[in-house]
Design an enzyme around this catalytic site. Structure first.
Site, mmCIF file in Angstrom:
data_model
loop_
_atom_site.group_PDB
_atom_site.id
_atom_site.type_symbol
_atom_site.label_atom_id
_atom_site.label_comp_id
_atom_site.label_asym_id
_atom_site.label_seq_id
_atom_site.Cartn_x
_atom_site.Cartn_y
_atom_site.Cartn_z
ATOM 1 N N GLN A 168 0.828 -1.209 0.000
ATOM 2 C CA GLN A 168 0.000 0.000 0.000
ATOM 3 C C GLN A 168 0.862 1.259 0.000
ATOM 4 O OE1 GLN A 168 -1.364 1.436 3.691
ATOM 5 N NE2 GLN A 168 -3.493 1.715 3.029
ATOM 6 N N GLY A 169 0.761 2.071 -1.019
ATOM 7 C CA GLY A 169 1.574 3.289 -1.099
ATOM 8 C C GLY A 169 0.762 4.538 -0.803
ATOM 9 N N TYR A 170 0.569 4.817 0.449
ATOM 10 C CA TYR A 170 -0.197 6.007 0.853
ATOM 11 C C TYR A 170 0.725 7.056 1.469
ATOM 12 C CZ TYR A 170 -4.875 3.790 0.475
ATOM 13 O OH TYR A 170 -6.027 3.198 0.048
ATOM 14 N N SER B 58 4.675 -1.292 4.005
ATOM 15 C CA SER B 58 4.942 -2.598 4.610
ATOM 16 C C SER B 58 5.068 -3.647 3.522
ATOM 17 C CB SER B 58 3.793 -3.010 5.535
ATOM 18 O OG SER B 58 3.488 -1.985 6.425
ATOM 19 N N GLU C 106 -10.565 -0.617 6.520
ATOM 20 C CA GLU C 106 -9.449 -1.049 7.362
ATOM 21 C C GLU C 106 -9.830 -0.958 8.849
ATOM 22 O OE1 GLU C 106 -6.000 1.466 7.330
ATOM 23 O OE2 GLU C 106 -4.637 -0.201 7.675
#
Lengths: 399, 369, 399, 369
Positions: C130-132, C165, C248
Site C-alpha cells: 500500500q503506497g499512501y 509494509s 481497514e
C-alpha cells in the site's frame, strides 16, 4: 538536603514553641471547626476568631515583612508553622486579604493605602473577598466586562462578579475592572479596592455542589469608588493580577495537607470500618499515592531551595498546583471508597463547630463526601488544570 | 450507536423517557428534596400506573413478567433524570426476594399497585454484615422476633416496608417489616444524592407471614438480589454517565472562552472522545449482563460483576471529567451535572462496591464455551 | 444476543469443519510461523504458503462476493473462521491485497481490472503493498506530494512513499498520487495500481524498532503506468481511499487476538516463571483488562449486529480501533511484566519458522518484547489514535 | 528546574555530559552493536581515565569516595546517551559488594583502572533466586566449588568478572569469578537494549580469595546492592525519560502536519505538559533517594523503592507517549527515541521490578520524624 525530614534539628525548638502555643490557644470548638473543614474555608466565625488570636500573638501574617506585622521567620519556620497548625486542626481563616491582597498592597500600594488597609487585614477586622471572575469570563479572565468609568475623583463601577468566595461575610472586595475598552483586553484593566458597604452593591450567595454556601455573585450598579482606592496605575491591573495569580500558585505547601490525608488513610487501612478492605487494589493505590506525595514533597523542597536562593519559581508553581490538586483528588477518592455508603448522609448542621450531637455518618466519615465533592473544584479555581498545563507547555516546554 | 432492542423494549423506553422528560423537572426535584420530600407519592403512583412496578413481577402473579433488560431500561432513565424514588430498589426486591416467597401473591399485588414500597435493608455498622448480618431472627416458644439494627439504607426514608437480611439458627433469613411497625425505629437523614437515607433499629415481634425466606432459599435470594442490584446500579450509573457526557457536549458547544466555543479546543475534544468511548463500552457490557441474567447464562455472575466494575470505573471518571470540562458552573448546586456525579458516587458502593465486585469476579471462573 | 458465547449452537458443525481442516492443513512449520508472529505480519514465505493452501480449499478470501472467490459465509462464520485460525496459530498472509485492495477493486474497478487483478490476489501469486504515506504526509495524508502526470496513455509517476509494509516482497503496489495541484488537496488525488517491476522504482527496506524488517521506503523516478491502471476516476482517489480506510478500521475483530493474549496471561499467572507474581497489583490488572476485553467484545457484537442489519458502522469503527489497539497494548505490557528480564534477549533467527534450536528467552517469552515494541505502532498506523479521537469528536459528538 | 548540586557535582556532570555529547555518537553505537560489540573498550578506558570507575571507591583505597548522588549523575547521563557499557553495573558492584570484601584493595584498583569489569550475576530461571539462589558454593576437604547457572545477565557479554550470588552451608555468599575461568561457560546473545546479555554455567574450583562475602555480610551486601541498583536504575531511567521528552518537544516543533507544527496542537501540548510534570516529580524523588542513601537516612530503603516505582512508572508512560507523539518515525530502528523506550523497558525489571519494589515499600514502615 535531608531527604525525608526537611527540617534540620535546630528548628525543633521552634517547632516545640509553636506546638505549645497551639495546644494552649486552640479551644475544642476551634479544633472541631478545623476537623470539620471541607474546603479551603473553615467555619467563618471560628476562622475569624483564630485570626484574632494569631494576630494577638504576633503571628497574624507570617509571610509579610516585619514592618507590616510579619514574623521574620525563614521558609523552614513558615513551613513548620503551617504543618503544626494543620496537625493541630486549627481552622483556616478567610485568607484572601492576608495571602493575596497583602503582598500586592505591600508591592504596589501607596503609603496611604498600606496604612489604611494592612492593619485591618492582619487583625482580621476587615474581611476581603476577590472580585476577578465574571459569568462570561472564567479561564479567559481578560475578557471581563465590569466597567469603571472615571467621574471626577471617583470611578463608577457597573457589572457583576461571580465565584466571589465569602463575599457574604466580607466588608471589602478587591476587583479587576475595565477602564479602557479601546485597547487589547489585558491593557484596559484596573485594580480597585471597594468597600462592600458602598451603595449599589448586592451580594447573592448560592450553594455549592456539597450543599454549603461559600460562593456568591456580586452585582455592581453605579457603585462609586474613590480614585485613591486604585491599586497600581490605571490600566495596569493585569500586571497587578498576574503577580497575585503567581503568588496564589507559588509557594504553596500541598504536601502538608496531603500527608494529613495519608495519615487518615493509613489509620483507615487497618480499621474495621474500612469499606474498601476487600478491594485487592486498595492498599497498593494508597502506597502509590504515598510515593507520589513523597515526590511532590521533594519537588516543593527543590522549589523552596531555589526560592531561598532568590529564584522566581515561575511556571513551576503550575507544576506544583496541578500535581498537588490532582493528588488531593486521589486522596479524596481513596477516602470515599473507604467510607462507602456511610459517607452519603448529608447533615449540614454537623459541620458547625458548635455541633456535638449524634451523626448519621461515623465520626471519621462526616466530612468525607463534602471533601470529595469539593476536591473537584481545586483543579478549576485559581487557574484550571488546563490553564496550568497550557502555561507549562508555553513557558517550560516552549511550545 | 443505537442499542439493539426489541420493539416492545423500544416502546417501553420511549414512553418512559417521554414521561420523565415532561414530568420530572430538575428544579422541582431540587425544591422537593430541600423540603425533605425524598420521594414524591404522585410520581410513585404514576410509575405504578405506567406498569413500571409490575414490570419485574411474573405474569401469573399479575405482573408483566419482564426481565433485567427491561428493568435496566428504566434504571438507565432513572440515572438520566435523577429519579430519587426507590425504583431500582423496589424492582430488585420484588424480583429477587419477594418473588421467591410463599407470600408473593399478596405482596406483589401491593407492590404493583404502589402501596407497598419495599427496600432491602442489608448494611450494618460492620462491613461484613453485607454477607452475614448481626441482625438476628430468633424464635422463642413459637414466637419470631427480629432484633438488631441496619444503617445507611439508601432511600430508607421512602420505603413503606423493609426486606431485612438477618441471621437465624438455620442460616440467613429475609424478613419483611413495615417501617411503621411497633418495635421499628427509623432515623431519617438527607443524603448527598437527594435520595434520603435512614438507619433502623429493630426489636419486633413477627408473624410467620413476615418471614419471606430462610436457609438456602434466603441465600439464593441474597445472591440473586446482589447480582440484580449490580446490574441495575450499573444501568443507572450508565444513564447518569451518558447524561453527564451529553450535558458536557452541549455546554462546551455554547460556552465561549478566548473567542471560541470550548468544544473547539482539541485537548477537550479528545477528552470528550474518551468519555464517549468508555461510555459506549460500558453500555455494551451492561446490556450483555442483562441478557446473561435473563438467559440464565452460566456466566451471568461474571457479567454482573464485570458490568459493576466497568460502570463504576467509567461513571466516576466521566462524571469527574464532566465537572472539569464545565468549570465553575458545575460546582454549583443549581446546575445539573454535579448531581450526576453525586448519584454515581452513591451508586458506586451501593449493595456492592467496585472493589468487592472485582474480587468476586476474579474468584469466578469463566464457563467453557 | 447471547452474552458470552456469541455463536449459537448450530454453527458448531461449521466450527468443527474449520478445526478439522486446520488440523490437517497446518504443518508444524506453519504453526511455528504463527506462534512466532510479532506484528500483523508472519514470516513472509509461510504466510504465502498458507494463502495458497487456503485458496486451494476455496477459502482464500472469505469476505469477498462468491463470484470473485468468496465463501458466502455470514458474519458469524467469518468470525468463527478467524477465531479458529488464531487458536490454531495459523500464520498471517500479507493481507493488503485481500483485505484492502480487493474490496476496492470489486467496488470501483472496471471489469477488465477485476479480471486482471482479483485472481492473483486471492491465490497469493501477486503480493500487493500500500503506497499512501509519504515522509511529509502522515496523519495529514491529503498533503501527499508524489505526482502522476498524464503523458499519452500513461501516467508518469515521481515521488516517494514510506511505511510501505512488505514492499520488498511485493510485485504490485496501489498508490495515492497527485494528479492535480491546482485544486484543494483532497480533490487532486488519484488511485493507481503499479507493477513493481516497472523501471524507475527503487525499494529501500529499513528495520523497525524491534530490529526486524517489514517496512520500506519506495522511490518513484519517471515511472510509467498505463492509464488503464487508474482505479476509479481521475482525481477521485480520495474517495477510493476513504472507503479503504473505513474498511481497514471497520469490521475488525480485535477481541479474537485479545482473548488469546488473555489466555496466555492466565496461563502465566499460575506459572513458576511469572516475574510479576510478587506485584500486588498484577492479578487485578489482568482482571480489569479482561473486563475491558469483555466490554469490547460486546461492542464488536453490537456493531456486527448493526452491520447485519445493513447499517454503516461509520465512526464507530474508530471507537473499536482505539479501544482494541490500546487494550492490545495493555496486554503486551502485562506480558512484558510477567517476562521481566527473560524477554530482553533479541535473537532474530529464532523468529524464523525453520528455527528449532535453543533460545535465550524461555519459549513463552521469545516474542514478548517484540510484541510489546510492535504494539506501540498499532495506535499509529492506519490512522493514529489522535486522528480516531478527532473523528469521534467530529462525527459522533458533533464537536 | 535546575537540580541543586554542589559545585563539584556540577563540574562532574558538565564534564561527563560534554564528553558523551562529543564522543558517544548514536549512529556509531548502532553500528557497533550490530557488529556484536556491546561494550567499546576505548570508551571503557576513557571512563576509567575520567575517574568514573574510581568514583564510588573509598578514598583510602585510591578512589574518589563519592556517593549515590554522583553515581546517579553518571547513570542519568548513561540514560540520556544510551551508554551500553556496564557502568551502573560496575559502580553498584564496586560500591555495594566488592567494597565490603577483604580483597577490596587489590580488586578495586583493577576496577578503577578499567581492567576488571564486574557485573553481578543474580538471576536464575526461577524468580525466587533473586533473593535465594540455587547456585551453590560448597566445600569439600578445604576446596571451594561453585556450581549452578545464571541467566539473563544484562551486560553479561561485557563483563570480565562476575560477582555471583550463591547459597552455601552458612547462608548467602558472593563469589568473584572470571568469565574466562575454567569451568565457566558463557552464552552471549544480543538484547533489545543493545547491551548484550549472557547466560552462565558454573562448575568452578575456587581460591579462598574469590569468596568475597559470606553470611550476614553477604546478606547486607545483597541489600545494599539491590538498593543502590534501584537508585541507579531509577537515575538511568530518569535520564532516558528526560531525553525522550526533549526529543519529542524538539520533533513536534519541527514536524508540520495540517499546515502547522505538531507542537501547536493543544491535545499534544497538554500531554507533553504531563510528561514534563511527571519527569520533574521523578527527578525530585530520585535525587532524594540518593541523598537518603548518602546520609544513611533511616528511610533510605523506602526512598530507594519509591524512586524505583516512580521512575519505572513514569519512564514507561513518558517513553510510550514519546513514540506516540512522534508517530511512525519513532517505530524505526534508525531513530533514537524508541531506543530510550527499549532501555527503559529493560531497566524496569533489572535487579528489582516495579511490582517487587512496591511490595517491599508497603512492608517498610516510615521512620518517625
Amino acid at each position: 538536603m535531608n531527604a525525608s525530614n526537611p527540617i534540620p534539628t535546630d528548628y525543633e525548638t521552634f517547632r516545640e514553641g509553636v506546638r505549645a502555643f497551639l495546644k494552649d490557644a486552640l479551644s475544642p470548638e476551634l479544633v472541631r471547626a478545623g476537623e470539620r473543614t471541607t474546603s479551603v474555608f473553615s467555619d467563618f466565625e471560628a476562622g475569624r476568631k483564630w485570626q484574632s488570636i494569631l494576630h494577638a500573638k504576633g503571628w497574624g501574617a507570617p509571610e509579610w515583612p516585619i514592618e507590616h506585622g510579619g514574623t521574620g521567620w525563614d521558609i523552614q519556620q513558615r513551613y513548620i508553622f503551617l504543618e503544626e497548625c494543620k496537625l493541630a486542626n486549627a481552622p483556616n481563616p478567610v485568607m484572601m486579604g492576608i495571602q493575596m491582597l497583602g503582598p500586592m498592597l505591600i508591592h504596589f500600594g501607596t503609603e496611604a493605602q498600606k496604612q489604611q488597609f494592612l492593619p485591618g487585614i492582619i487583625s482580621g477586622d476587615d474581611v476581603w473577598c476577590q472580585g476577578y471572575s465574571e459569568p462570561g469570563s472564567g479561564s479567559d479572565l481578560a475578557s471581563l466586562k465590569t466597567t469603571a468609568e472615571r467621574d471626577g475623583d471617583e470611578y463608577v463601577v457597573n457589572g457583576t462578579k461571580i465565584w466571589t468566595s465569602m463575599a457574604h461575610h466580607s466588608n471589602w472586595i478587591f476587583c479587576l475592572v475595565r477602564t479602557d475598552k479601546e485597547v487589547k483586553p489585558q491593557a484596559g484593566i484596573s485594580f480597585l479596592l471597594i468597600d462592600m458597604a458602598t451603595p449599589g452593591i448586592t451580594v447573592a450567595p448560592f450553594p455549592s455542589l456539597d450543599g454549603e454556601v461559600e460562593q456568591c455573585q456580586v452585582f455592581f450598579e453605579n457603585v462609586r469608588v474613590p480614585v485613591t482606592n486604585l491599586l497600581g496605575e490605571e490600566n495596569q491591573g493585569w500586571t497587578v493580577a498576574k503577580y497575585l495569580l503567581e503568588f496564589e500558585r507559588g509557594g504553596q505547601h500541598f504536601t502538608i495537607e496531603l500527608k494529613k490525608q495519608l495519615s487518615k488513610l493509613h489509620r483507615l487501612m487497618t480499621s474495621e470500618t474500612n469499606r474498601a478492605k476487600d478491594d485487592p487494589t486498595y492498599a497498593y493505590r494508597v502506597a502509590e499515592t504515598e510515593i507520589d506525595v513523597m515526590a511532590l514533597e521533594q519537588t516543593e523542597l527543590r522549589i523552596k531551595g531555589s526560592l531561598s536562593a532568590g529564584d522566581n519559581p515561575g511556571a513551576l508553581s503550575s507544576l506544583v498546583k496541578v500535581s498537588g490538586t490532582e493528588l488531593g483528588q486521589r486522596c479524596a477518592e481513596l477516602l470515599i471508597e473507604a467510607a462507602g455508603q456511610s459517607a452519603i448522609p448529608w447533615q449540614s448542621e454537623v459541620l458547625s463547630p458548635e455541633y456535638t450531637g449524634e451523626t448519621a455518618a461515623p465520626a471519621e466519615c462526616v466530612t468525607t463526601m463534602a471533601e470529595y465533592i469539593n476536591s473537584r473544584a481545586t483543579t478549576i479555581y485559581g487557574g484550571t488544570a488546563e490553564i496550568q498545563r497550557g502555561i507549562i507547555a508555553k513557558h517550560v516546554l516552549g511550545l | 450507536m443505537a442499542a439493539q432492542m426489541t420493539e416492545d423494549q423500544t416502546l417501553l423506553k420511549d414512553a418512559a423517557e417521554r414521561y420523565l422528560r415532561d414530568s420530572y423537572d430538575f428544579n422541582e426535584r431540587r425544591e422537593r428534596i430541600a423540603a425533605g420530600h425524598y420521594s414524591d407519592p404522585t410520581q410513585w403512583q404514576a410509575f405504578a400506573d405506567m406498569g413500571w412496578l409490575a414490570l419485574p413481577i411474573d405474569e401469573d402473579l399479575g405482573g408483566l413478567g419482564l426481565g433485567a433488560r427491561e428493568m435496566a431500561i428504566l434504571a438507565e432513565l432513572c440515572g438520566q433524570f435523577l429519579v430519587t424514588e426507590p425504583l431500582i430498589e423496589a424492582m430488585a426486591v420484588s424480583h429477587a426476594i419477594l418473588g421467591n416467597s410463599a407470600q408473593k401473591e399478596s405482596l406483589l399485588v401491593q407492590v404493583a399497585e404502589g402501596t407497598l414500597i419495599p427496600v432491602a435493608a442489608i448494611d450494618e455498622a460492620g462491613e461484613a454484615a453485607r454477607l452475614s448480618p448481626t441482625t438476628q431472627l430468633t424464635e422463642d416458644s413459637g414466637q419470631w422476633r427480629l432484633t438488631g439494627s441496619k444503617q445507611w439504607i439508601s432511600a430508607g426514608a421512602s420505603a413503606t416496608h423493609l426486606a431485612v437480611l438477618a441471621n437465624s439458627a438455620t442460616g440467613l433469613a429475609w424478613v419483611l417489616v413495615s417501617v411503621d411497625a411497633e418495635g421499628v425505629s427509623r432515623e431519617i437523614y438527607p443524603t448527598h444524592d437527594g435520595r434520603g437515607g435512614a438507619s433502623f433499629k429493630f426489636d419486633v415481634t413477627l408473624d410467620n407471614a413476615q418471614i419471606i425466606a430462610t436457609g438456602e432459599i434466603a441465600q439464593d435470594a441474597l445472591t440473586a438480589y446482589r447480582e440484580l442490584a449490580m446490574v441495575l446500579s450499573s444501568a443507572e450509573t450508565l444513564g447518569a454517565t451518558q447524561a453527564a457526557l451529553d450535558t458536557t457536549v452541549d455546554y462546551t458547544k455554547q460556552r465561549i472562552q478566548f473567542g471560541q466555543p470550548l468544544a473547539s479546543f482539541q485537548a477537550l475534544q479528545h477528552r470528550m472522545s474518551n468519555m464517549l468511548i468508555q461510555t459506549e463500552l460500558t453500555r455494551s457490557l451492561v446490556y450483555a449482563a442483562c441478557d446473561a441474567a435473563d438467559d440464565g447464562h452460566a456466566d451471568r455472575g461474571r457479567f454482573a460483576r464485570a458490568a459493576k466494575v466497568k460502570a463504576a470505573t467509567v461513571g466516576r471518571k466521566v462524571s469527574q471529567e464532566a465537572i472539569q470540562l464545565h468549570g465553575g458552573i458545575a460546582t454549583t448546586d443549581e446546575y445539573i451535572v454535579g448531581h450526576f456525579f453525586k448519584r454515581i458516587t452513591a451508586l458506586e458502593s451501593w449493595v456492592c462496591s467496585k472493589g468487592e465486585a472485582l474480587k468476586e469476579f476474579m474468584a469466578l471462573p469463566a464457563a467453557q464455551h
